[in-house]
Write an enzyme that holds these catalytic residues in place. Structure first.
Site, PDB file in Angstrom:
ATOM      1  N   CYS A   1       3.573   8.568   1.414  1.00  0.00           N
ATOM      2  CA  CYS A   1       3.980   7.730   2.343  1.00  0.00           C
ATOM      3  C   CYS A   1       4.020   6.101   1.815  1.00  0.00           C
ATOM      4  CB  CYS A   1       2.814   7.376   3.386  1.00  0.00           C
ATOM      5  SG  CYS A   1       3.070   6.137   4.927  1.00  0.00           S
TER       6      CYS A   1
ATOM      7  N   CYS B   1       0.898  -3.062  15.170  1.00  0.00           N
ATOM      8  CA  CYS B   1       0.586  -2.590  13.711  1.00  0.00           C
ATOM      9  C   CYS B   1       0.214  -3.625  13.183  1.00  0.00           C
ATOM     10  CB  CYS B   1       2.151  -2.237  13.509  1.00  0.00           C
ATOM     11  SG  CYS B   1       2.582  -1.974  11.923  1.00  0.00           S
TER      12      CYS B   1
ATOM     13  N   CYS C   1      -1.468   5.523  10.584  1.00  0.00           N
ATOM     14  CA  CYS C   1       0.036   4.931  10.882  1.00  0.00           C
ATOM     15  C   CYS C   1      -0.296   3.464  11.366  1.00  0.00           C
ATOM     16  CB  CYS C   1       0.554   5.641  12.145  1.00  0.00           C
ATOM     17  SG  CYS C   1       1.380   7.377  11.526  1.00  0.00           S
TER      18      CYS C   1
ATOM     19  N   CYS D   1       5.984  -5.367  15.807  1.00  0.00           N
ATOM     20  CA  CYS D   1       5.072  -4.416  16.902  1.00  0.00           C
ATOM     21  C   CYS D   1       3.759  -5.105  16.868  1.00  0.00           C
ATOM     22  CB  CYS D   1       5.386  -3.097  16.201  1.00  0.00           C
ATOM     23  SG  CYS D   1       7.052  -2.622  15.910  1.00  0.00           S
TER      24      CYS D   1
ATOM     25  N   CYS E   1       6.523  -6.939   7.225  1.00  0.00           N
ATOM     26  CA  CYS E   1       7.234  -6.586   8.063  1.00  0.00           C
ATOM     27  C   CYS E   1       7.898  -7.783   9.238  1.00  0.00           C
ATOM     28  CB  CYS E   1       6.978  -5.222   8.755  1.00  0.00           C
ATOM     29  SG  CYS E   1       8.380  -4.616   9.884  1.00  0.00           S
TER      30      CYS E   1
ATOM     31  N   GLU F   1       0.896  -1.292   0.016  1.00  0.00           N
ATOM     32  CA  GLU F   1      -0.036   0.088  -0.034  1.00  0.00           C
ATOM     33  C   GLU F   1       0.900   1.293  -0.013  1.00  0.00           C
ATOM     34  OE1 GLU F   1      -4.314  -1.095   1.635  1.00  0.00           O
ATOM     35  OE2 GLU F   1      -2.913  -0.827   3.231  1.00  0.00           O
TER      36      GLU F   1
END
Ligand code: SAH
Ligand code: SF4
Length: 366
Positions: A111, A125, A360, A122, A118, A98
């Site tokens: 962004c 997230c 975010c 975290c 990833c 994205e």
């Protein structure tokens, strides 16, 4: 193993020129090709027609030796306030990423993602909740920025609103991309080489010509990457995601902190600010009742003593895999007030694009 076939968008202008010369062509042709890619916005080999400035023999060689394509746009969503657009892009191997276009305060920012998924995990997230698939190539990163630039060039300026007055500049009509943040999917310093190659390409004055001060790299705290940024004196902005001011509290939210411990991270940050003479932006996701109290704010103030710093507070955005709640505005202001007593500038990130899961930490590929 044979070297991977290069992609045109992954080559710097100098590398493109070196290839032209190695193939027996004038670097004037590669300079023209560069212009077609970055200023004229060509998007596929079929959009190049040979003419006197670009001979057919050169184009044939370029496309015989190099790939050139763009990710497909699998889905496009616009936030209800009109300030955020999210693009789900399909890569050649069918993986998806994205990219977000954000407009605020007269500024447009892309962004961009640096990885499919990833590896850092975290807990709050959405990208971390997906796990890691692969690094993006420099070309796939550059293509995201070019995509946003093309959208801007094709879009008439939006009508001004009370909340968002029109940009007064007459250049607004010919809007180009000016700001890029590596805050999309993935950990940019885990994919250091491709990210830095892409930044070199985005900064090229004969191309998108982004200023180094208009590029931000946000890291979960990959210590070797921060040290390398300092050693290489990369002039981009650095943001470090902190979220906890003690080793234990941080590691509970950011598993990568077990590998790169808080004391090591702060040493690397000191080295970075001393070497580059720049401040670091520290990001702090504010989670109600978890890391948003006065004592937490004081711990941040103590931790950052002596480091040129600014803190960005990000009230938690919802994700499927994490049950926490965002700190309310009054709590965020109280946190800011404590940091002010330490002389640390601190802003609260505006919540934008939440209705389309473009905030975010909300990027995933549902
Ligand atoms: N991997 C990099 C950059 C991408 S995330 C990094 O972690 O810094 C960009 C920012 O969003 C980081 O500060 C991250 O901690 C924060 N973030 C992640 N999930 C979030 C969520 N659910 N709500 C608010 N901020 C979040
Ligand atoms: Fe990765 Fe950043 Fe999400 Fe952590 S916050 S999982 S490092 S993208």
């Amino acid at each position: 193993m044979p070297a991977a076939r290069p992609h045109l968008l992954g080559l710097t202008r100098v590398e493109l020129a070196a290839r032209a010369v190695a193939w027996g062509f004038s670097p004037v042709h590669s300079a023209t090709l560069w212009n077609e890619l970055y200023l004229q916005g060509r998007r596929s080999p079929s959009e190049f027609t040979p003419h006197d400035r670009l001979p057919a023999r050169y184009l044939d060689r370029v496309f015989a030796e190099c790939d050139f394509d763009f990710p497909s746009i699998a889905k496009e969503t616009h936030s209800s306030d009109g300030f955020t657009r999210k693009y789900l892009l399909g890569l050649r191997d069918a993986h998806r990423i994205e990219t977000v276009l954000m407009r605020y305060s007269g500024r447009v920012t892309a962004c961009v993602s640096s990885q499919v998924g990833c590896a850092m995990g975290c807990v709050f997230c959405a990208t971390g909740q997906m796990g890691y698939t692969r690094h993006l190539t420099a070309a796939e990163i550059v293509a995201q920025a070019l995509h946003v630039d093309a959208v801007l060039r094709a879009t008439a300026p939006e009508a001004p609103t009370a909340a968002e007055p029109a940009h007064p500049s007459p250049h607004h009509r010919h809007e180009r991309l000016r700001n890029v943040v590596f805050m999309g999917m993935g950990e940019p310093l885990h994919n250091y080489d491709a990210v830095m190659q892409a930044i070199d390409i985005l900064r090229d004055p004969a191309g998108l010509a982004l200023g180094a001060q208009k590029i931000s790299v946000s890291t979960v705290g990959v210590v070797p990457g921060i040290r390398r940024l300092a050693a290489e004196k990369r002039p981009v902005h650095l943001a470090v995601s902190l979220h906890g001011a003690t080793q234990e509290e941080r590691a509970a939210l950011v598993p990568a902190a077990r590998k790169w411990r808080l004391d090591e991270l702060m040493d690397a940050c000191r080295e970075y600010t001393a070497t580059l003479g720049k401040r670091i932006f520290f990001e702090w996701t504010l989670i109600d009742g978890q890391n948003d109290g006065h004592a937490h704010a004081r711990a941040v103030g103590e931790l950052l003593k002596g480091i040129p710093a600014q803190v960005n507070l990000i009230p938690l955005n919802p994700t499927l895999g994490y049950a926490g709640e965002p700190t309310r505005p009054a709590g965020a202001r109280a946190f800011q007030d404590v940091l002010a007593t330490y002389g640390i500038p601190c802003t609260v990130r505006q919540r934008r694009g939440i209705d389309i899961a473009a905030g975010c930490g909300q990027l995933a590929i549902d």
